[in-house]
Write a protein that holds these residues in place. Structure first.
Motif, PDB file in Angstrom:
ATOM      1  N   GLN A  56       0.861  -1.240  -0.182  1.00 57.18           N
ATOM      2  CA  GLN A  56      -0.019   0.026  -0.121  1.00 57.18           C
ATOM      3  C   GLN A  56       0.916   1.228  -0.092  1.00 57.18           C
ATOM      4  N   ARG A  57       1.901   1.142   0.980  1.00 58.45           N
ATOM      5  CA  ARG A  57       2.814   2.528   0.932  1.00 58.45           C
ATOM      6  C   ARG A  57       3.411   2.530  -0.388  1.00 58.45           C
ATOM      7  N   GLU A  58       4.118   1.615  -0.894  1.00 56.54           N
ATOM      8  CA  GLU A  58       4.844   1.666  -2.134  1.00 56.54           C
ATOM      9  C   GLU A  58       4.042   2.270  -3.215  1.00 56.54           C
ATOM     10  N   VAL A  59       2.841   1.792  -3.565  1.00 59.96           N
ATOM     11  CA  VAL A  59       1.749   2.171  -4.635  1.00 59.96           C
ATOM     12  C   VAL A  59       1.499   3.776  -4.294  1.00 59.96           C
ATOM     13  N   MET A  60       1.157   4.076  -3.092  1.00 60.43           N
ATOM     14  CA  MET A  60       1.130   5.314  -2.725  1.00 60.43           C
ATOM     15  C   MET A  60       2.064   6.590  -2.833  1.00 60.43           C
ATOM     16  N   GLU A  61       3.355   5.717  -2.537  1.00 62.27           N
ATOM     17  CA  GLU A  61       4.472   6.698  -2.769  1.00 62.27           C
ATOM     18  C   GLU A  61       4.789   7.024  -4.101  1.00 62.27           C
ATOM     19  N   GLU A  62       4.847   6.018  -4.853  1.00 63.64           N
ATOM     20  CA  GLU A  62       5.349   5.809  -6.217  1.00 63.64           C
ATOM     21  C   GLU A  62       4.316   6.556  -7.241  1.00 63.64           C
ATOM     22  N   LEU A  63       2.821   6.195  -6.802  1.00 65.80           N
ATOM     23  CA  LEU A  63       1.953   6.401  -7.971  1.00 65.80           C
ATOM     24  C   LEU A  63       0.719   7.409  -7.365  1.00 65.80           C
ATOM     25  N   GLY A  64       0.686   7.621  -5.905  1.00 67.64           N
ATOM     26  CA  GLY A  64      -0.071   8.401  -5.454  1.00 67.64           C
ATOM     27  C   GLY A  64      -1.466   7.979  -5.598  1.00 67.64           C
ATOM     28  N   TYR A  65      -1.446   6.507  -5.521  1.00 70.67           N
ATOM     29  CA  TYR A  65      -2.956   5.499  -5.650  1.00 70.67           C
ATOM     30  C   TYR A  65      -3.180   5.024  -4.325  1.00 70.67           C
ATOM     31  N   ALA A  66      -4.167   5.295  -3.749  1.00 72.63           N
ATOM     32  CA  ALA A  66      -4.669   4.860  -2.310  1.00 72.63           C
ATOM     33  C   ALA A  66      -5.168   3.102  -2.646  1.00 72.63           C
TER      34      ALA A  66
END
Length: 172
Positions: free
Chosen positions: A79-89
């Protein structure tokens, strides 16, 4: 400084920690996560790494990936990696990894998520991600041959695409 929890070969926490960049002792493992978004057309969301990245600069890669940091489980890290890299929750609290690959010093949990994502809604992490786009399996395999995609084993890419319509892929 990024700190990782360490695990034994059976994926039990040892209570020890490691700092990113320092070699791990024999038998010590860490968790890595890899998230692959596949859309309704059967394409994978891929990202281009920034040219200043130390590992595979300027190459295209799967949707998002990274190491679990101390205190995170696999789902939290994904979850964190997707949010950090893509801004997607994401909320992966109810999902297990689609599969896990073992490597010399750890476990790589792959999440295959079926989701049509409008690329214009993404906020790319400027420090890591240069661009994103959708690509089909044959195109990704060709990109590997051309040396412009992270050099994964082609069989891994085949597996990810094969699993999109079978057990292991999550409708998200």
């Amino acid at each position: 400084m990024e700190i990782w929890d360490l695990y034994d070969g059976n994926r039990a926490k040892t209570g020890e920690k490691a700092v990113r960049g320092e070699p791990l002792a024999a038998g010590k493992m860490r968790i890595v996560v890899s998230v692959c978004f596949l859309n309704g057309d059967g394409n994978m969301l891929i990202q281009q790494r920034q040219p200043w990245k130390g590992c595979y600069p300027d190459l295209w890669d799967i949707s998002a990936a990274g190491s679990a940091i101390a205190g995170e489980n696999s789902q939290d890290a994904a979850q964190r990696e997707v949010m950090e890299e893509l801004g997607y929750a994401l909320d992966l609290s109810q999902f297990r990894p689609s599969f896990t690959m073992n490597f010399n010093h750890g476990f790589d949990d792959f999440y295959i998520l079926k989701r049509d994502i409008d690329l214009d809604t993404l906020t790319l992490q400027k420090e890591e991600v240069k661009a994103v786009r959708w690509a089909g399996k044959e195109e990704i395999l060709s990109m590997i041959d051309q040396g412009i995609f992270v050099p994964y084993h082609k069989e891994l890419i085949d597996l990810i695409f094969a699993m999109q319509d079978h057990l292991g892929a999550h409708q998200y």
